[in-house]
Design a protein around this motif. Structure first.
Motif, PDB file in Angstrom:
ATOM      1  N   LEU A 254       0.859  -1.170   0.000  1.00  0.00           N
ATOM      2  CA  LEU A 254       0.000   0.000   0.000  1.00  0.00           C
ATOM      3  C   LEU A 254       0.904   1.232   0.000  1.00  0.00           C
ATOM      4  CD1 LEU A 254      -2.634  -0.893   2.776  1.00  0.00           C
ATOM      5  CD2 LEU A 254      -3.013  -0.904   0.300  1.00  0.00           C
ATOM      6  N   PRO A 255       0.564   2.282  -0.723  1.00  0.00           N
ATOM      7  CA  PRO A 255       1.460   3.450  -0.761  1.00  0.00           C
ATOM      8  C   PRO A 255       1.417   4.226   0.552  1.00  0.00           C
ATOM      9  CG  PRO A 255      -0.506   3.844  -2.080  1.00  0.00           C
ATOM     10  CD  PRO A 255      -0.584   2.428  -1.638  1.00  0.00           C
ATOM     11  N   TYR A 256       2.548   4.185   1.279  1.00  0.00           N
ATOM     12  CA  TYR A 256       2.571   4.899   2.546  1.00  0.00           C
ATOM     13  C   TYR A 256       3.896   5.617   2.775  1.00  0.00           C
ATOM     14  CZ  TYR A 256       4.873   0.691   4.673  1.00  0.00           C
ATOM     15  OH  TYR A 256       5.699  -0.356   4.986  1.00  0.00           O
ATOM     16  N   CYS A 257       3.814   6.669   3.589  1.00  0.00           N
ATOM     17  CA  CYS A 257       4.978   7.317   4.160  1.00  0.00           C
ATOM     18  C   CYS A 257       5.077   6.855   5.606  1.00  0.00           C
ATOM     19  CB  CYS A 257       4.835   8.840   4.083  1.00  0.00           C
ATOM     20  SG  CYS A 257       6.310   9.765   4.612  1.00  0.00           S
ATOM     21  N   ALA A 258       6.312   6.783   6.142  1.00  0.00           N
ATOM     22  CA  ALA A 258       6.484   6.141   7.441  1.00  0.00           C
ATOM     23  C   ALA A 258       7.597   6.783   8.245  1.00  0.00           C
ATOM     24  CB  ALA A 258       6.789   4.653   7.256  1.00  0.00           C
ATOM     25  N   ALA A 259       7.503   6.595   9.550  1.00  0.00           N
ATOM     26  CA  ALA A 259       8.598   6.877  10.482  1.00  0.00           C
ATOM     27  C   ALA A 259       8.577   5.781  11.536  1.00  0.00           C
ATOM     28  CB  ALA A 259       8.447   8.259  11.100  1.00  0.00           C
ATOM     29  N   HIS A 260       9.587   5.788  12.399  1.00  0.00           N
ATOM     30  CA  HIS A 260       9.730   4.753  13.425  1.00  0.00           C
ATOM     31  C   HIS A 260       9.420   5.309  14.807  1.00  0.00           C
ATOM     32  CE1 HIS A 260      12.646   3.473  10.194  1.00  0.00           C
ATOM     33  NE2 HIS A 260      11.895   2.394  10.314  1.00  0.00           N
ATOM     34  N   ARG A 261       8.981   4.442  15.698  1.00  0.00           N
ATOM     35  CA  ARG A 261       8.915   4.783  17.117  1.00  0.00           C
ATOM     36  C   ARG A 261      10.346   4.933  17.621  1.00  0.00           C
ATOM     37  NH1 ARG A 261       3.783   6.408  17.374  1.00  0.00           N
ATOM     38  NH2 ARG A 261       2.276   4.754  16.903  1.00  0.00           N
ATOM     39  N   LEU A 262      10.618   6.015  18.362  1.00  0.00           N
ATOM     40  CA  LEU A 262      11.983   6.320  18.788  1.00  0.00           C
ATOM     41  C   LEU A 262      12.038   6.583  20.287  1.00  0.00           C
ATOM     42  CD1 LEU A 262      12.889   8.831  15.921  1.00  0.00           C
ATOM     43  CD2 LEU A 262      13.611   6.435  16.092  1.00  0.00           C
ATOM     44  N   PRO A 263      13.192   6.314  20.914  1.00  0.00           N
ATOM     45  CA  PRO A 263      13.343   6.644  22.330  1.00  0.00           C
ATOM     46  C   PRO A 263      13.182   8.138  22.599  1.00  0.00           C
ATOM     47  CG  PRO A 263      15.093   5.155  21.617  1.00  0.00           C
ATOM     48  CD  PRO A 263      14.369   5.594  20.381  1.00  0.00           C
ATOM     49  N   ASP A 264      13.682   8.979  21.681  1.00  0.00           N
ATOM     50  CA  ASP A 264      13.558  10.427  21.793  1.00  0.00           C
ATOM     51  C   ASP A 264      12.195  10.836  21.238  1.00  0.00           C
ATOM     52  OD1 ASP A 264      13.621  13.231  21.352  1.00  0.00           O
ATOM     53  OD2 ASP A 264      15.795  13.216  21.111  1.00  0.00           O
TER      54      ASP A 264
ATOM     55  N   TYR B  68      20.335   2.631   6.802  1.00  0.00           N
ATOM     56  CA  TYR B  68      20.462   4.091   6.650  1.00  0.00           C
ATOM     57  C   TYR B  68      19.552   4.781   7.656  1.00  0.00           C
ATOM     58  CZ  TYR B  68      20.401   8.529   3.930  1.00  0.00           C
ATOM     59  OH  TYR B  68      20.502   9.826   3.496  1.00  0.00           O
ATOM     60  N   ASP B  69      18.332   4.262   7.807  1.00  0.00           N
ATOM     61  CA  ASP B  69      17.375   4.797   8.772  1.00  0.00           C
ATOM     62  C   ASP B  69      18.009   4.898  10.155  1.00  0.00           C
ATOM     63  OD1 ASP B  69      16.361   3.086   6.671  1.00  0.00           O
ATOM     64  OD2 ASP B  69      14.353   3.303   7.471  1.00  0.00           O
ATOM     65  N   THR B  70      18.602   3.785  10.592  1.00  0.00           N
ATOM     66  CA  THR B  70      19.196   3.721  11.923  1.00  0.00           C
ATOM     67  C   THR B  70      20.352   4.702  12.063  1.00  0.00           C
ATOM     68  OG1 THR B  70      18.582   1.381  12.009  1.00  0.00           O
ATOM     69  CG2 THR B  70      20.181   2.148  13.619  1.00  0.00           C
ATOM     70  N   ALA B  71      21.189   4.779  11.026  1.00  0.00           N
ATOM     71  CA  ALA B  71      22.322   5.708  11.061  1.00  0.00           C
ATOM     72  C   ALA B  71      21.838   7.141  11.237  1.00  0.00           C
ATOM     73  CB  ALA B  71      23.145   5.569   9.779  1.00  0.00           C
ATOM     74  N   ALA B  72      20.807   7.525  10.487  1.00  0.00           N
ATOM     75  CA  ALA B  72      20.280   8.889  10.585  1.00  0.00           C
ATOM     76  C   ALA B  72      19.641   9.143  11.943  1.00  0.00           C
ATOM     77  CB  ALA B  72      19.271   9.133   9.467  1.00  0.00           C
ATOM     78  N   GLU B  73      18.837   8.201  12.400  1.00  0.00           N
ATOM     79  CA  GLU B  73      18.126   8.385  13.667  1.00  0.00           C
ATOM     80  C   GLU B  73      19.091   8.435  14.853  1.00  0.00           C
ATOM     81  OE1 GLU B  73      14.041   6.253  12.067  1.00  0.00           O
ATOM     82  OE2 GLU B  73      15.496   5.098  13.232  1.00  0.00           O
ATOM     83  N   GLU B  74      20.146   7.634  14.808  1.00  0.00           N
ATOM     84  CA  GLU B  74      21.121   7.651  15.900  1.00  0.00           C
ATOM     85  C   GLU B  74      21.893   8.964  15.958  1.00  0.00           C
ATOM     86  OE1 GLU B  74      23.464   4.117  15.395  1.00  0.00           O
ATOM     87  OE2 GLU B  74      22.015   2.860  16.480  1.00  0.00           O
ATOM     88  N   MET B  75      21.937   9.712  14.842  1.00  0.00           N
ATOM     89  CA  MET B  75      22.530  11.054  14.837  1.00  0.00           C
ATOM     90  C   MET B  75      21.538  12.120  15.294  1.00  0.00           C
ATOM     91  SD  MET B  75      24.769  11.315  11.352  1.00  0.00           S
ATOM     92  CE  MET B  75      26.036  10.130  10.920  1.00  0.00           C
ATOM     93  N   GLY B  76      20.304  11.716  15.582  1.00  0.00           N
ATOM     94  CA  GLY B  76      19.292  12.664  16.006  1.00  0.00           C
ATOM     95  C   GLY B  76      18.556  13.346  14.874  1.00  0.00           C
TER      96      GLY B  76
END
Length: 334
Positions: free
Chosen positions: A156-166, A197-205
């Protein structure tokens, strides 16, 4: 920890220069048909004074096309006077894979989205990942990385983000998901986030958003249109591009846990008995897998592990043991 050597990649123009600049990330690559050759990854940077920086990427996997379509189009059309801040556009991160139309690189079989943080003295894919890790991601405030299902999945066409500690970083990410305006918006769960790549970006804030906009190894007029409109909306919402967010109704989905995923235990010919967007109940059959070595054998049923709607499915007609057959998601209010 040993100190990393400098990246072998060099841009063909000053990435900090004002204006609209088109060029390449040049990676030396000696090979049979070009002893002193290079991989030339197209890049555009539009910079106009001080302001946030957006890093926009497609072609992380080479057989996913909505991102490259939207970003090649944006790179030719975005004007300096529209921008406050900086927009960095890389339509095809894993450029060798993009040219080959394959998920992974034909040079080293590297999956870009499992190769972070990369290595400056590694394979071609690892060198590209290292350049993003150490040079492009640190520049960015927000990151939008386009994906779709490629040749083996359909979504299904979606945009997404992840649940994050911050939770503030998470909130900003989901604000951009909503602004993107895809038909569906997802709180996304990854099977394995190591090396992404997602994780690398998110870990940089960084504020990170991604998409899954269809699949089957091709883009449609609808999914390409969603991508083009969505990237503009994100840039407007972030205050980088002038204009108004073009609002579209979105349905919110969540992937709460690993029961979302169903996998094939045997290979064979797959028949789906539900289509994308259909409601399923826990225990109901999603697909049948027919053994192809002989006739007269009953198919194996792949069953839903939870209630939800079918958000993604295996695309090609044959399936192998271990392949992801389906992904379910639950509808939420936001």
């Amino acid at each position: 920890m040993r100190e990393l050597r400098p990246s072998p990649i060099s841009p063909t123009f000053d990435l900090m220069a004002e204006g609209v600049n088109h060029g390449f990330l040049k990676l030396p690559y000696s090979r049979d048909d070009s002893a002193w050759g290079s991989v030339m990854i197209p890049i555009t940077v539009v910079r106009n004074g001080k302001g946030p920086t957006a890093l926009l990427t497609g072609g992380n996997h080479g057989d996913e096309y909505e991102g490259p379509i939207a970003l090649f189009d944006l790179a030719r059309s975005l004007k300096m006077e529209e921008v406050t801040g900086t927009v960095v556009i890389v339509p095809a991160m894993n450029y060798p894979a993009f040219l080959a139309g394959t998920r992974t690189s034909p040079i080293d079989k590297g999956n870009m989205n499992r190769s972070f943080p990369g290595a400056p003295d590694g394979t071609v894919t690892l060198k590209i990942a290292d350049y993003f890790q150490r040079h492009l991601l640190p520049m960015a405030d927000i990151v939008l990385d386009f994906h779709s299902g490629g040749r083996t999945l359909d979504f299904l066409p979606y945009c997404a983000a992840h649940r994050l500690p911050d939770k503030e970083q998470e909130r900003k990410s989901f604000e951009l998901v909503e602004a993107f305006g895809a038909p569906y918006s997802m709180a996304m769960l990854e099977i394995d986030a190591v090396g992404m790549y997602d994780t690398a970006a998110e870990e940089m804030g960084k504020v990170f958003v991604t998409t899954e906009l269809g699949g089957g190894g091709s883009a449609t007029a609808r999914t390409a249109g969603i991508a083009k409109r969505g990237v503009r909306n994100v840039l407007v919402k972030a205050g980088i591009v002038k204009g108004e967010v073009e609002e579209h109704r979105t349905s919110w989905l969540d992937m709460p846990d690993g029961d979302c995923f169903s996998f094939a235990e045997d290979g064979g010919l797959i028949e789906f008995v539900a289509d994308l967007g259909d409601d399923l109940r826990a225990g109901s059959t999603v697909a049948l897998i027919y053994p192809v070595g002989r006739t007269g054998v009953a198919p194996q049923a792949v069953k839903a592990k939870m209630d939800g709607i079918l958000a993604a499915r295996h695309f090609s007609g044959l399936v192998k043991p271990g392949d992801c057959v389906s992904v379910l998601a639950v509808e939420t209010s936001a």
